[in-house]
Every structure is written in C-alpha cells, then in structure tokens.
Scaffold this motif. Structure first.
Motif, short mmCIF file in Angstrom:
data_model
loop_
_atom_site.label_atom_id
_atom_site.label_comp_id
_atom_site.label_asym_id
_atom_site.label_seq_id
_atom_site.Cartn_x
_atom_site.Cartn_y
_atom_site.Cartn_z
N GLY A 115 78.15 55.94 -9.96
CA GLY A 115 78.58 55.11 -11.08
C GLY A 115 79.13 53.75 -10.69
O GLY A 115 79.62 53.01 -11.55
N SER A 116 79.06 53.39 -9.40
CA SER A 116 79.59 52.09 -8.98
C SER A 116 78.64 50.97 -9.41
O SER A 116 77.46 51.19 -9.67
N SER A 117 79.16 49.75 -9.45
CA SER A 117 78.37 48.62 -9.95
C SER A 117 77.65 47.92 -8.82
O SER A 117 77.98 48.07 -7.64
N ASP A 118 76.66 47.09 -9.21
CA ASP A 118 75.92 46.31 -8.24
C ASP A 118 76.74 45.14 -7.70
O ASP A 118 76.29 44.43 -6.81
N GLU A 119 77.95 44.94 -8.25
CA GLU A 119 78.82 43.87 -7.73
C GLU A 119 79.34 44.22 -6.35
O GLU A 119 79.67 43.33 -5.57
N ASP A 120 79.44 45.51 -6.04
CA ASP A 120 80.00 45.94 -4.76
C ASP A 120 78.94 46.41 -3.77
O ASP A 120 79.13 46.34 -2.56
N ILE A 121 77.82 46.92 -4.28
CA ILE A 121 76.80 47.53 -3.45
C ILE A 121 75.50 46.72 -3.51
O ILE A 121 75.03 46.39 -4.59
N ALA A 122 74.94 46.41 -2.35
CA ALA A 122 73.73 45.60 -2.28
C ALA A 122 72.48 46.41 -2.61
O ALA A 122 72.41 47.61 -2.32
N PHE A 123 71.51 45.74 -3.21
CA PHE A 123 70.18 46.27 -3.45
C PHE A 123 70.16 47.58 -4.26
O PHE A 123 69.20 48.34 -4.18
N GLY A 124 71.24 47.86 -4.98
CA GLY A 124 71.29 49.11 -5.73
C GLY A 124 71.28 50.34 -4.85
O GLY A 124 70.80 51.40 -5.25
N HIS A 125 71.83 50.23 -3.64
CA HIS A 125 71.76 51.34 -2.70
C HIS A 125 72.55 52.57 -3.15
O HIS A 125 72.28 53.68 -2.69
#
Length: 200
Positions: free
Chosen positions: A176-186
């Motif tokens: 459930g984390s956002s793409d603001e913190d994690i690259a490429f939707g990993h």
C-alpha cells in the motif's frame, strides 16, 4: 460459413498487409533495452512477515533519485539475464545470490527460486523507457530476522549509485505504499511476486 465469405470479412477487417502500430514496415533498428530486476524475499513463517532488501537510488542514477528500489539494471554484453541479475544485486546491495542460495539450499530454506528463467517479463511500451524487463526472484525462509545477511553499497559500479540500503517489512512498509517513496512501482512488483507464489 463458406470460405469465400470468411476471406472477404478478413480483408475488410485487416486489409492486404499487416500494419504494426501504424507502420506497414515493422523494421525499426533502434532496439529497446533489456532490464533485469531481482526480488529477494526473506520469509519469517512464524510471524508471516516478509523482509525485502532495497537500495536508495543516489545521485549517480539517471532517474528516480532518492527513492528505494529492488536491485535492477541493464544487461551487459556477453552475460546472460541471470548473470546480469546476480551482478546488479552484488553491485547495489552486496548480496552474493549464488552463495546465498547454496548455503540456504543445504539447510532446506530455499522456498522458491526463479533464477534460471524470469517469473515475469514486462514488455509493454508504456513501461519506463519502454524497457523489456526480466523479473527474477528468490524466497528464502529465515527463522531469526535479527540475523539477516548484511547489506553494503561498497561494490557500487559508480560512487553515489546507491546511498542507503535497508530491509523493508512488506506488510508494514511496502504494502500500500506510494510511488513517492518507491521507484518504478517496485512495491507492486514484490506484491505481484508473492501473489504469484500464493504465499499472500
């Protein structure tokens, strides 16, 4: 339905020649790049937790700087996709995948491994830079989460490639984390991998 009628319908739908994305001639010599991604999961069965090592992309990266990602990169000449995935994992987070698998296989702790063939191939043109992405993955059972393998960025190909490395608890940090913190939707890649294995 007679054959002539079927042929006429095919002609009206498709014409005489195939058209590829608006081009009659499919030849296009500027090829798309092949990227690899390695998902390594340490599974605490007792608590049903999953720990995934990820690196924070540094200033030497071309994009997504400051975000965390799985070990990933591009295939080099004269290496297999597996070689590439293993090399990127070593360079970015300091894990020696072959040794990890050997040691844990002897203890019966390798639950799943997709290292000879990818578990997923991403090839849609909407992907980052239109990369063709080969996703590899490993799940290792781990009883003591305080003694996970040590991570390091000392083998970075370029200084500043990976700034920080840490383990993410999937349930607490990635799900459930956002793409603001994690690259490429990993974070979605990890979830898709675990769902494919039917362990979440």
């Amino acid at each position: 339905m007679n054959k002539e009628l079927i042929q006429n319908q095919a002609e009206s739908l498709y014409g005489d020649k195939p058209v590829f994305k608006g081009r009659e001639n499919p030849c296009h010599w500027e090829s798309r790049s092949v990227a690899v991604v390695m998902t390594i999961v340490f599974w605490d069965r007792r608590n049903d937790d999953f720990y995934i090592p990820m690196g924070k992309r540094g200033i030497a990266c071309p994009d997504e700087i400051g975000k965390f990602s799985l070990p990933c990169g591009y295939m080099d000449w004269d290496e297999t996709a597996t070689d590439s995935a293993f090399r990127e994992t070593w360079e970015e987070i300091g894990l020696f995948v072959e040794k990890l698998l050997f040691v844990n296989a002897l203890e019966g702790k390798v639950v799943h491994k997709f290292v000879d063939q990818p578990w997923h191939v991403g090839h849609h043109p909407s992907a980052n830079r239109q990369n063709v992405t080969l996703n590899f993955g490993v799940v290792v059972e781990c009883d003591d989460m305080d003694n996970l393998p040590e991570l390091t960025n000392e083998y970075n190909e370029k200084v500043g490639e990976v700034d920080e490395i840490k383990y993410f608890n999937f349930n607490k940090h990635l799900k459930g984390s956002s793409d603001e913190d994690i690259a490429f939707g990993h974070q979605h890649v990890v979830e898709k991998f675990l769902k494919k294995l039917d362990i979440i």
